[in-house]
Design a protein around this motif. Structure first.
Motif, PDB file in Angstrom:
ATOM      1  N   LEU A  41      12.882   4.191   5.370  1.00  0.00           N
ATOM      2  CA  LEU A  41      12.967   2.933   4.604  1.00  0.00           C
ATOM      3  C   LEU A  41      12.453   3.137   3.177  1.00  0.00           C
ATOM      4  O   LEU A  41      12.993   2.562   2.229  1.00  0.00           O
ATOM      5  CB  LEU A  41      12.162   1.834   5.296  1.00  0.00           C
ATOM      6  CG  LEU A  41      12.724   1.277   6.605  1.00  0.00           C
ATOM      7  CD1 LEU A  41      11.758   0.292   7.230  1.00  0.00           C
ATOM      8  CD2 LEU A  41      14.077   0.613   6.377  1.00  0.00           C
ATOM      9  N   ILE A  42      11.413   3.971   3.044  1.00  0.00           N
ATOM     10  CA  ILE A  42      10.874   4.263   1.705  1.00  0.00           C
ATOM     11  C   ILE A  42      11.933   4.966   0.869  1.00  0.00           C
ATOM     12  O   ILE A  42      12.207   4.592  -0.275  1.00  0.00           O
ATOM     13  CB  ILE A  42       9.594   5.138   1.798  1.00  0.00           C
ATOM     14  CG1 ILE A  42       8.489   4.406   2.566  1.00  0.00           C
ATOM     15  CG2 ILE A  42       9.093   5.509   0.391  1.00  0.00           C
ATOM     16  CD1 ILE A  42       7.287   5.276   2.909  1.00  0.00           C
TER      17      ILE A  42
ATOM     18  N   THR B 218       2.733   8.785   0.481  1.00  0.00           N
ATOM     19  CA  THR B 218       1.780   8.966   1.591  1.00  0.00           C
ATOM     20  C   THR B 218       1.084   7.652   1.909  1.00  0.00           C
ATOM     21  O   THR B 218       0.883   7.313   3.082  1.00  0.00           O
ATOM     22  CB  THR B 218       0.734  10.034   1.215  1.00  0.00           C
ATOM     23  OG1 THR B 218       1.408  11.210   0.789  1.00  0.00           O
ATOM     24  CG2 THR B 218      -0.164  10.353   2.381  1.00  0.00           C
ATOM     25  N   ARG B 219       0.706   6.917   0.861  1.00  0.00           N
ATOM     26  CA  ARG B 219       0.012   5.634   1.039  1.00  0.00           C
ATOM     27  C   ARG B 219       0.893   4.642   1.803  1.00  0.00           C
ATOM     28  O   ARG B 219       0.420   3.956   2.716  1.00  0.00           O
ATOM     29  CB  ARG B 219      -0.368   5.067  -0.333  1.00  0.00           C
ATOM     30  CG  ARG B 219      -0.995   3.677  -0.303  1.00  0.00           C
ATOM     31  CD  ARG B 219      -2.426   3.718   0.166  1.00  0.00           C
ATOM     32  NE  ARG B 219      -3.014   2.390   0.178  1.00  0.00           N
ATOM     33  CZ  ARG B 219      -3.624   1.842   1.214  1.00  0.00           C
ATOM     34  NH1 ARG B 219      -3.754   2.513   2.338  1.00  0.00           N
ATOM     35  NH2 ARG B 219      -4.144   0.641   1.146  1.00  0.00           N
TER      36      ARG B 219
ATOM     37  N   ILE C  80       0.195   3.018   5.493  1.00  0.00           N
ATOM     38  CA  ILE C  80       0.179   1.572   5.736  1.00  0.00           C
ATOM     39  C   ILE C  80       1.055   1.207   6.934  1.00  0.00           C
ATOM     40  O   ILE C  80       0.778   0.251   7.652  1.00  0.00           O
ATOM     41  CB  ILE C  80       0.655   0.808   4.471  1.00  0.00           C
ATOM     42  CG1 ILE C  80      -0.433   0.837   3.392  1.00  0.00           C
ATOM     43  CG2 ILE C  80       0.988  -0.651   4.788  1.00  0.00           C
ATOM     44  CD1 ILE C  80      -0.004   0.254   2.056  1.00  0.00           C
ATOM     45  N   GLY C  81       2.120   2.009   7.157  1.00  0.00           N
ATOM     46  CA  GLY C  81       2.974   1.737   8.314  1.00  0.00           C
ATOM     47  C   GLY C  81       4.451   1.586   8.000  1.00  0.00           C
ATOM     48  O   GLY C  81       5.238   1.171   8.862  1.00  0.00           O
ATOM     49  N   VAL C  82       4.884   1.950   6.785  1.00  0.00           N
ATOM     50  CA  VAL C  82       6.307   1.857   6.431  1.00  0.00           C
ATOM     51  C   VAL C  82       7.017   3.125   6.885  1.00  0.00           C
ATOM     52  O   VAL C  82       6.522   4.242   6.671  1.00  0.00           O
ATOM     53  CB  VAL C  82       6.491   1.670   4.901  1.00  0.00           C
ATOM     54  CG1 VAL C  82       7.968   1.513   4.554  1.00  0.00           C
ATOM     55  CG2 VAL C  82       5.707   0.469   4.406  1.00  0.00           C
TER      56      VAL C  82
ATOM     57  N   ALA D 175       0.152  -3.654   5.835  1.00  0.00           N
ATOM     58  CA  ALA D 175       1.425  -3.333   6.482  1.00  0.00           C
ATOM     59  C   ALA D 175       2.426  -4.476   6.381  1.00  0.00           C
ATOM     60  O   ALA D 175       3.616  -4.264   6.153  1.00  0.00           O
ATOM     61  CB  ALA D 175       1.180  -2.977   7.948  1.00  0.00           C
ATOM     62  N   GLU D 176       1.931  -5.726   6.547  1.00  0.00           N
ATOM     63  CA  GLU D 176       2.837  -6.886   6.518  1.00  0.00           C
ATOM     64  C   GLU D 176       3.479  -7.047   5.141  1.00  0.00           C
ATOM     65  O   GLU D 176       4.696  -7.230   5.031  1.00  0.00           O
ATOM     66  CB  GLU D 176       2.068  -8.155   6.897  1.00  0.00           C
ATOM     67  CG  GLU D 176       2.991  -9.361   7.107  1.00  0.00           C
ATOM     68  CD  GLU D 176       2.218 -10.621   7.477  1.00  0.00           C
ATOM     69  OE1 GLU D 176       2.884 -11.615   7.839  1.00  0.00           O
ATOM     70  OE2 GLU D 176       0.974 -10.624   7.401  1.00  0.00           O
ATOM     71  N   THR D 177       2.666  -6.952   4.068  1.00  0.00           N
ATOM     72  CA  THR D 177       3.203  -7.084   2.715  1.00  0.00           C
ATOM     73  C   THR D 177       4.172  -5.945   2.414  1.00  0.00           C
ATOM     74  O   THR D 177       5.247  -6.154   1.842  1.00  0.00           O
ATOM     75  CB  THR D 177       2.056  -7.070   1.667  1.00  0.00           C
ATOM     76  OG1 THR D 177       1.084  -8.035   2.029  1.00  0.00           O
ATOM     77  CG2 THR D 177       2.585  -7.381   0.273  1.00  0.00           C
TER      78      THR D 177
END
Length: 583
Positions: A441-442, A430-431, A435-437, A400-402
């Motif tokens: 934003l995507i 989906t991935r 992860i948490g994005v 998630a951080e990266t």
């Protein structure tokens, strides 16, 4: 060897091989692309390399020889050592008493001719030949070397002294170092690596079995048994590799990772080493990474048509994300480096954070991830954005951080490239959400997604065949037959009155210079451009299947479809496409 352009022009025009206009067009292109005129004449199909060679030989008054399909006696071949043959493009192909006929690209290279004359003590008769002829004979040197290397390894293995039987009390570091410094052990490891490089292996697996040591090479993505060695030399080989990699000699319980470099006259490799304790000892895997790797174009990787255009549009964008997806070993890193090579101009600052740095690229600032000291992908990326970059590459988005930092970098005026592990292009969205994005934003940052696999290329010895009714029915499990036939018509593979049974596909044919019928690899792709419709679907959290269907509706070819086009063009086989898709 050069022939004066005016002389060449006269002979080409007199022979009606080329028109005056075509010759002048080729001249202009040669000047524009800073290439030799002869290179343009051959690459643009004005004349074949063989016919050009014959014409030059006639102009220069030197006999021409074509060796493209010839097998040379190894004893004659050895008269000129392989390094001299390779660096000077000169091959010994026929000997008659005190006369030696040699094939050359430049028969007026008097210095080389004189050197061979003194070394061999024979009268040298130079002949003009083609680049392909030279390449064919150089491959024969490699075949001879492969056999010789196998013999060296066997012979040296029998010379190794048994200090203590395997499986007994563990050896101390000093004792292991003594074994590793034995001349036969050094020779075995050196020869093993050279042998693997000649075989075009990407990985070397050294696996201790109950009664022997098995060596396997991964060639074109497939593991093959290379040789078996006596069990007694296991500890010596492992210790030698540990010394080269600067690892602990007496550590046998924990995995260890290291790397070293090897260099020859015409190769330079970085070797990444992984050692893992297994039931019968320690297994070693060495990844061979060429440092003097040639750069590819996107077309050479296998990208074509609309997919290629979508990537070219995306890399011209000053901001956003380009993501490459696929399993380990699917060529993601090569695709990223190819894109970076296109973007690598003096006007931009490119920085990367990688694990590991597989290829070193001039003018690109590359940082190696070191998690053990806190330098993770996320920490590396956080530091890179303070380095005034224009383009960033993150080896992989794993957490998630990266992912959050990558998205923020793309939002704040950077073009960001990275990889993920997903099965298809739409699964990337989906991935990222998993992860948490945030979906919005995507959709705001993603430019294009490239999903890929690598398929093996068929050799020229391939055998053509047509599908029967049952085979077409069986393939309908993997493809839409009607859609595939329509796609083949659009590609010009079949006409409107033909169907899938009229397409000539190919099967591999095993040959002396092409083991298994395949040599080299090429990518199959699906490229998903993030259009306005796709952005809306991402923002409204549509699942990957719906996004995939919409992308196909908008013209995206799936990996299977791209693979079938390459199979229909004779580049690969249907079996190979299905093999990598089903893995």
């Amino acid at each position: 060897m050069r022939v004066e352009e005016q002389q060449l022009k006269s002979f080409l025009l007199d022979s009606n091989i080329i028109t005056k206009g075509e010759f002048e067009k080729a001249q202009e292109k040669a000047i524009k692309e800073k290439k030799e005129l002869e290179e343009i004449l051959v690459s643009d199909d004005y004349i074949s390399e063989k016919e050009l060679g014959k014409l030059k030989a006639y102009i220069l008054g030197i006999p021409f020889i074509n060796l493209e399909n010839k097998k040379i006696d190894p004893e004659i071949l050895k008269i000129i050592p392989e390094p001299i043959a390779r660096s000077n493009n000169i091959i010994a192909f026929r000997k008659n008493k005190n006369k030696l006929e040699v094939a050359m690209i430049d028969p007026k290279d008097l210095e080389t001719i004189d050197f061979i004359k003194k070394k061999a003590g024979l009268k040298i008769l130079p002949r003009l030949t083609t680049v392909e002829s030279i390449k064919n004979i150089l491959r024969q040197y490699e075949e001879t070397l492969k056999a010789e290397f196998g013999k060296i390894i066997e012979d040296k293995a029998s010379e190794v002294k048994i200090l203590k039987e395997e499986g007994k009390k563990e050896k101390k570091a000093e004792e292991l170092e003594e074994i590793a410094e034995e001349v036969p052990i050094i020779k075995i490891v050196d020869t093993l690596l050279k042998h693997a490089i000649l075989q075009r292996a990407s990985d070397v697996h050294i696996e201790p079995q109950e009664k022997e040591l098995l060596v396997r090479y991964r060639i074109d993505g497939v593991l093959r048994d290379a040789m078996t060695l006596p069990k007694k030399i296991t500890s010596g080989i492992v210790a030698r590799i540990k010394i080269l990699s600067d690892l602990k000699l007496d550590e046998h319980r924990l995995p260890q990772d290291g790397r070293f470099k090897i260099e020859g006259q015409d190769y330079k490799y970085s070797v990444r080493v992984s050692i893992l304790p297994v039931a019968n000892g320690e297994k070693v895997v060495m990844r061979l990474l060429p440092e003097n790797i040639e750069t590819f174009s996107l077309e050479q990787l296998g990208l074509r048509g609309e997919a290629l255009e979508n990537i070219q549009r995306a890399i011209k964008e000053p901001t956003g994300m380009i993501l490459v997806t696929g399993p380990t070993g699917s060529g993601k890193t090569t695709t990223l480096y190819t894109i970076l090579d296109i973007l690598n101009t003096p006007q931009v600052n490119i920085s990367t954070t990688e694990d590991p740095i597989e290829y070193q690229v001039p003018r690109i600032n590359q940082t190696q991830v070191k998690p053990d000291i806190g330098l993770t992908f996320a920490e590396g990326l956080r530091s890179l954005v303070r380095q005034d970059p224009d383009i960033l590459m993150v080896g992989e988005i794993r957490d998630a951080e990266t992912a959050s930092l990558a998205v923020n970098a793309a939002l704040t005026g950077h073009l960001l490239l990275s990889t993920l592990h997903t099965t298809n292009a739409a699964g990337t969205v989906t991935r990222l959400i998993d992860i948490g994005v945030e979906p919005f934003l995507i959709s705001s940052t993603l430019n294009v997604i490239i999903a890929q696999r690598l398929v093996r290329r068929l050799c020229s010895s391939k055998k053509g065949y047509n599908l029967d009714k049952d085979e077409v029915k069986n393939l309908s499990k993997y493809i839409d037959v009607g859609k595939t036939e329509k796609m083949f018509r659009e590609e010009g593979i079949i006409n409107r009155n033909q169907n899938l049974k009229d397409v000539e596909f190919y099967k591999p044919v095993d040959s002396e210079d092409c083991q298994g019928g395949y040599k080299g690899r090429i990518g199959i792709y699906e490229v998903l451009p993030v259009t306005e419709t796709i952005k809306e679907m991402i923002s409204s959290k549509k699942d990957s299947d719906k996004i995939q269907k919409q992308a196909i509706k908008e013209g995206m070819k799936t990996m299977v479809e791209d693979g079938f086009i390459k199979a229909a063009r004779g580049i690969t086989s249907i079996e190979e496409v299905l093999r990598v898709i089903m893995e």
